[in-house]
Design a protein around this motif. Structure first.
Motif, PDB file in Angstrom:
ATOM      1  N   ARG A  19      41.450  33.825  39.373  1.00  0.00           N
ATOM      2  CA  ARG A  19      42.621  33.621  38.522  1.00  0.00           C
ATOM      3  C   ARG A  19      43.766  34.421  39.099  1.00  0.00           C
ATOM      4  N   ASN A  62      29.808  41.392  39.152  1.00  0.00           N
ATOM      5  CA  ASN A  62      30.842  41.328  40.193  1.00  0.00           C
ATOM      6  C   ASN A  62      31.178  42.705  40.778  1.00  0.00           C
ATOM      7  N   SER A  64      26.930  38.378  37.974  1.00  0.00           N
ATOM      8  CA  SER A  64      27.756  38.380  36.770  1.00  0.00           C
ATOM      9  C   SER A  64      28.538  39.674  36.597  1.00  0.00           C
ATOM     10  N   ALA A  79      36.367  37.022  40.008  1.00  0.00           N
ATOM     11  CA  ALA A  79      35.258  36.079  39.873  1.00  0.00           C
ATOM     12  C   ALA A  79      35.751  34.648  39.677  1.00  0.00           C
ATOM     13  N   LEU A  80      36.817  34.492  38.900  1.00  0.00           N
ATOM     14  CA  LEU A  80      37.346  33.158  38.592  1.00  0.00           C
ATOM     15  C   LEU A  80      38.455  32.733  39.536  1.00  0.00           C
ATOM     16  N   ALA A 111      37.712  42.410  37.532  1.00  0.00           N
ATOM     17  CA  ALA A 111      36.467  41.721  37.893  1.00  0.00           C
ATOM     18  C   ALA A 111      36.530  40.244  37.527  1.00  0.00           C
ATOM     19  N   GLU A 112      37.079  39.946  36.365  1.00  0.00           N
ATOM     20  CA  GLU A 112      37.169  38.546  35.932  1.00  0.00           C
ATOM     21  C   GLU A 112      38.166  37.771  36.780  1.00  0.00           C
ATOM     22  N   ARG A 113      39.308  38.372  37.079  1.00  0.00           N
ATOM     23  CA  ARG A 113      40.280  37.673  37.938  1.00  0.00           C
ATOM     24  C   ARG A 113      39.651  37.317  39.272  1.00  0.00           C
ATOM     25  N   GLY A 124      40.965  43.699  33.723  1.00  0.00           N
ATOM     26  CA  GLY A 124      40.679  42.300  34.023  1.00  0.00           C
ATOM     27  C   GLY A 124      40.378  42.018  35.475  1.00  0.00           C
TER      28      GLY A 124
END
Length: 398
Positions: free
Chosen positions: A36, A358, A356, A33-34, A29-31, A27
């Motif tokens: 989070r 990242n 996208s 990017a957002l 890359a998503e953390r 997770g």
């Protein structure tokens, strides 16, 4: 919080770190990017028992080697550099308690660590003359307790901490570390970190307004630097491990991308190379990057061995050797992280630049983290010792 696992030795610590890193990578890359924040991941880190692995055996910890601790950080940083950065100060201040705390302070604070409690960081200040110009004040009250006043910046880990170690000067100018509960009256943690890299470290501001501190929660940090010490070497070793991990993670992503997504350049195809991974020019560049990363890993391991050796026999010479070995590792790691994070795009091709995906987080994390303190001064101290035999200074950043 339920009782965390108890790690009993180096091999177990490395196995646990490897398992967590594999999960955290999914997770990352998503953390980033957002943005989070990794609350759940840090709870897992606490529950795993890893945060207590440097607690001395006499207090119930595994007291792992520096080499093991460095490898833990390298593994975590290869997966998620922000997540790896958060506990760096935790381990630094565990060392402060180990070296300068009274037995009762050690029993209590190290006991908190073994119960999964996290130490944060309220150390750096902005707008002062230089990084060592600490203006936060620890004023003694008539009953022997203290009041803390000041503003701290770049307070990595404070937002997630149970205890926040605050670096402050007493009335006589000496440096102390005050261990303050996260919910202490007068203490405010502001989530205002907006760095381009290490986005989820929450390295924001800590405000201290007449924060009450009992006398037994204050450790005399100034005593650390009055003899041979490893405070700076341990702290910098973990920074070197984070940079080495970033380099390793970026190289791994580049390999995976080129193997599975990159198209070969048409001239390479004309010469008979059917895939990007067969391109001799890319093979050459990957070889160069692998050598750079391997060199950083080797210097990191050598530096950790030097720290372990100095711990076993701490003298002016052994402390100096450890600091210089760590400085060399830090320089190599910083260069490897920035170069590999940038070269990822060079070898992977145009598609790798898509926001996208990242993939740029590796370079952003490297470029941000390597600004922590200038490696040019580490090169300077290595040169002074090499040419003139001058020992490095005892200021805690080497």
């Amino acid at each position: 919080m339920s009782a965390p696992a108890v790690i009993t030795g180096d091999a177990e610590a490395l196995a646990v770190a490897g398992e967590l890193a594999a999960d955290f990578r999914k997770g990352a890359a998503e953390r980033d990017a957002l943005r989070r924040l990794p609350h759940a991941e840090l709870e897992r880190l606490s529950a795993s028992g890893l945060l207590g692995v440097t607690v001395p055996a006499g207090f119930g910890g595994a007291d792992v080697r520096a080499r093991t601790l460095a490898e833990i950080f390298r593994l975590l940083a290869a997966a998620d550099a922000s997540l790896a950065q958060i506990p760096q100060s935790h381990f630094v201040y565990v060392e402060v308690v180990r070296r300068q705390g009274t037995h009762e302070q050690q029993r209590f604070l190290l006991g908190e660590v073994l119960r999964g409690k996290r130490f944060g960081n309220a150390q750096s200040e902005a707008g002062t003359a230089h990084v060592q110009d600490i203006r936060t004040r620890l004023a003694r009250r008539p009953d022997g307790s203290y009041l803390l006043d000041g503003v701290k910046h770049y307070s990595t880990g404070a937002l997630f901490a149970h205890w926040i170690p605050v670096l402050a000067r007493a009335d006589d100018g000496d440096l102390h570390v005050a261990f303050v509960p996260r919910d202490a009256p007068g203490l405010t943690v502001v989530d205002d970190w907006d760095g381009m890299g290490q986005r989820t470290t929450a390295s924001g501001t800590v405000r201290l307004a007449a924060v009450p501190v009992p006398a037994d929660r204050v450790v005399p940090h100034h005593l650390t630097f009055r003899g041979p010490q490893l405070h700076g070497a341990v702290a910098q070793l973990l920074h070197a491990a984070i940079d080495t991990g970033i380099a390793s993670g970026a190289l791994g992503e580049a390999v995976e991308f080129v193997r599975t997504k990159s198209r070969p350049w048409f001239e390479s195809v004309e010469e008979g190379h059917r895939t990007a991974a067969d391109d001799p020019l890319l093979i050459q560049r990957f070889g160069e990057l692998a050598i750079r990363v391997r060199a950083a890993e080797a210097l990191l391991a050598a530096a950790a061995r030097s720290v372990d050796a100095a711990r076993a026999d701490l003298t002016d010479d052994s402390a100096a050797d450890a600091s210089l070995a760590v400085a060399a590792a830090r320089v190599a790691a910083a260069e490897a992280a920035v170069e590999t994070g940038s070269a990822l795009f060079e070898v992977a091709g145009t598609r790798a630049a898509l926001d996208s995906l990242n993939l740029h987080r590796h370079w952003r994390d490297a470029r941000t983290h390597t600004l922590h303190d200038p490696v040019r001064w580490k090169v300077q101290h290595i040169g002074r010792h090499t040419l003139n035999g001058t020992r490095p200074p005892r200021h805690g950043l080497l």
